[in-house]
Design an enzyme around this catalytic site. Structure first.
Site, short mmCIF file in Angstrom:
data_model
loop_
_atom_site.label_atom_id
_atom_site.label_comp_id
_atom_site.label_asym_id
_atom_site.label_seq_id
_atom_site.Cartn_x
_atom_site.Cartn_y
_atom_site.Cartn_z
N ASP A 20 29.44 104.55 -10.43
CA ASP A 20 30.80 105.08 -10.63
C ASP A 20 31.80 104.34 -11.56
O ASP A 20 32.47 104.82 -12.35
CB ASP A 20 31.39 105.60 -9.24
CG ASP A 20 31.79 104.50 -8.27
OD1 ASP A 20 31.18 103.36 -8.70
OD2 ASP A 20 32.36 104.86 -7.23
N LEU A 105 29.64 103.49 4.77
CA LEU A 105 29.80 104.91 5.08
C LEU A 105 31.31 105.59 4.67
O LEU A 105 31.77 106.55 4.95
CB LEU A 105 29.26 105.52 6.20
CG LEU A 105 27.88 105.26 6.42
CD1 LEU A 105 27.53 105.70 7.97
CD2 LEU A 105 26.97 106.19 5.55
N SER A 106 31.93 104.70 3.91
CA SER A 106 33.06 104.93 3.32
C SER A 106 34.26 105.13 4.48
O SER A 106 35.20 106.08 4.44
CB SER A 106 33.26 106.00 2.44
OG SER A 106 32.51 105.94 1.38
N GLU A 140 43.36 101.82 -2.47
CA GLU A 140 42.42 101.17 -2.30
C GLU A 140 42.48 99.67 -3.13
O GLU A 140 42.26 98.55 -2.90
CB GLU A 140 41.08 101.65 -2.25
CG GLU A 140 39.97 100.71 -1.93
CD GLU A 140 38.98 101.14 -0.65
OE1 GLU A 140 39.30 102.10 -0.02
OE2 GLU A 140 38.14 100.44 -0.33
N ASP A 152 33.90 107.29 -3.54
CA ASP A 152 33.90 107.44 -1.87
C ASP A 152 35.11 108.32 -1.80
O ASP A 152 35.28 109.20 -0.95
CB ASP A 152 34.35 106.13 -1.43
CG ASP A 152 33.26 104.84 -1.79
OD1 ASP A 152 32.06 105.43 -2.17
OD2 ASP A 152 33.49 103.92 -1.38
C1 GLA Z 1 31.33 101.10 -2.79
C2 GLA Z 1 32.36 101.67 -3.86
C3 GLA Z 1 32.03 102.70 -4.72
C4 GLA Z 1 30.90 102.51 -5.33
C5 GLA Z 1 29.67 101.93 -4.17
C6 GLA Z 1 28.42 101.66 -5.03
O1 GLA Z 1 31.12 102.06 -2.05
O2 GLA Z 1 33.67 101.66 -3.28
O3 GLA Z 1 33.11 103.21 -5.60
O4 GLA Z 1 30.83 101.64 -6.29
O5 GLA Z 1 30.17 100.75 -3.69
O6 GLA Z 1 27.70 102.86 -5.73
#
Ligand code: GLA
Length: 341
Positions: A20, A105-106, A140, A152
């Site tokens: 991303d 898992l964000s 963030e 995410d």
């Molecule tokens: C974290 C970051 C995302 C992405 C992933 C790896 O989750 O927040 O933006 O870069 O790592 O794919």
């Protein structure tokens, strides 16, 4: 009384890792676990943020930012909305979350998106879901000081749990990709804390920027063939090769479960060997998953350096996989657990 409630889910990424921030393609799906935010005007001078899981209340104002890291996500969202000329009265804010924290898992994106959704509803703001994702990403980066991409926040704001969302992170165009018929998603935690995640993540970003620059490209997204990488130093060539092949894997994803699984396995090998963001424990857990007959494919998910693995399973075998794999993982001396479903 002025009050509102909103929720937003965590996500698990099926394909497209570390693409991303290279303007590439990602394929996340939302998970059932959500973060819930409730707000009401408190008539006082300060905001009071209460986090149910942490059992903690933090008070702050726009002139007195919170020192607490967790509160900085919420403070960032409030500040960015205020920057748009919106008058936000001091609020009592109640946060509770079922999204597992610190495993990839964000949970932070879920908190940001739920906060912004709640503000939208409280103040009747004209914010669409893409703008919410963009503001959440800025919160963030600028307030929690994590230089993340936009996957995410886009996933938390726009993805559903029953189909994946293919996102072009450059144009933010997206389309639904149905999960292969008869398949289901399983997520296991490796039990390894993501200690190097911050420094390793930023180092990978810098390596990608250097590789693109040396090839005369604005970003790795623009690289057209593996031949372009021939002259790069070994490490940069491997980083670029991961991003190039990973983008191709996302675009190749189809409704064929076996083929989808092979793409996930290839993604893990690339993250382990070329991108070097796996750990011995993640490799072991992924290998155990891949060896199970009910699994089409498995890989680490999220930034890596620890955290969770995702597997695409046969739906009719879903409930057999974790009970078979976790004891074998435990026998290797590690402490895994099931996170999804
Ligand atoms: C974290 C970051 C995302 C992405 C992933 C790896 O989750 O927040 O933006 O870069 O790592 O794919």
């Amino acid at each position: 009384m002025m009050q509102a409630v909103a929720q937003a889910p965590g996500r698990v990424n099926l394909l497209g890792e570390h693409t991303d921030y290279n303007d590439g393609f990602v394929l996340p799906v939302a998970i059932a676990q959500q973060t819930r935010v409730a707000m009401r005007a408190n008539g006082g001078e300060l905001f009071a943020l209460h986090a149910a899981e942490l059992g903690q209340t933090v008070r702050f104002g726009f002139a007195q930012p919170p020192a607490d890291h967790f509160a900085s996500y919420v403070f960032g969202c409030l500040s960015l909305v205020r920057e748009r000329g919106v008058d936000i009265p001091p609020l009592d804010i109640e946060v509770s979350s079922q999204v597992p924290m610190g495993v990839g898992l964000s949970s932070s994106a879920a908190l940001e998106v739920a906060t912004l959704r709640c503000l939208r509803s409280l103040l009747a703001l004209d914010l669409d879901d893409v703008l919410i994702a963009q503001l959440a990403q800025r919160a963030e980066i600028e307030y929690a000081h994590v230089r993340c991409g936009i996957m995410d926040q886009m996933a938390s704001s726009l993805a559903a749990t029953d189909r994946a969302l293919l996102i072009d992170t450059r144009s933010l165009e997206r389309r639904d990709v149905p999960l292969p018929a008869g398949s289901a998603v399983l997520v296991l935690d490796s039990g390894v804390a993501r200690t190097l995640a911050g420094s390793g993540y930023n180092q990978r970003r810098a390596e990608c920027e250097a590789a693109a620059q040396q090839m005369g490209r604005a970003s790795l997204r623009d690289v057209e063939s593996l031949d372009e990488m021939a002259a790069l130093p070994d490490v940069l060539r491997r980083r670029a090769r991961h991003v190039f092949t990973e983008n191709a894997r996302v675009l190749a994803a189809s409704s064929d479960a076996e083929a989808f699984g092979r793409l996930m396995n290839a993604s893990h090998a690339s993250l382990r060997d070329d991108y070097e963001v796996s750990t011995p424990e993640l490799d072991q857990l992924v290998a155990l998953l891949q060896a199970h007959p009910g699994v089409y494919g498995a890989r680490l998910t999220g930034a890596g350096f620890g955290g969770a693995c995702v597997a695409l399973c046969r739906a009719d075998a879903l409930h057999e996989v974790a009970p078979a794999v976790l004891p074998r993982y435990a026998a290797l001396g590690h402490n895994g657990r099931q996170l999804v479903p």
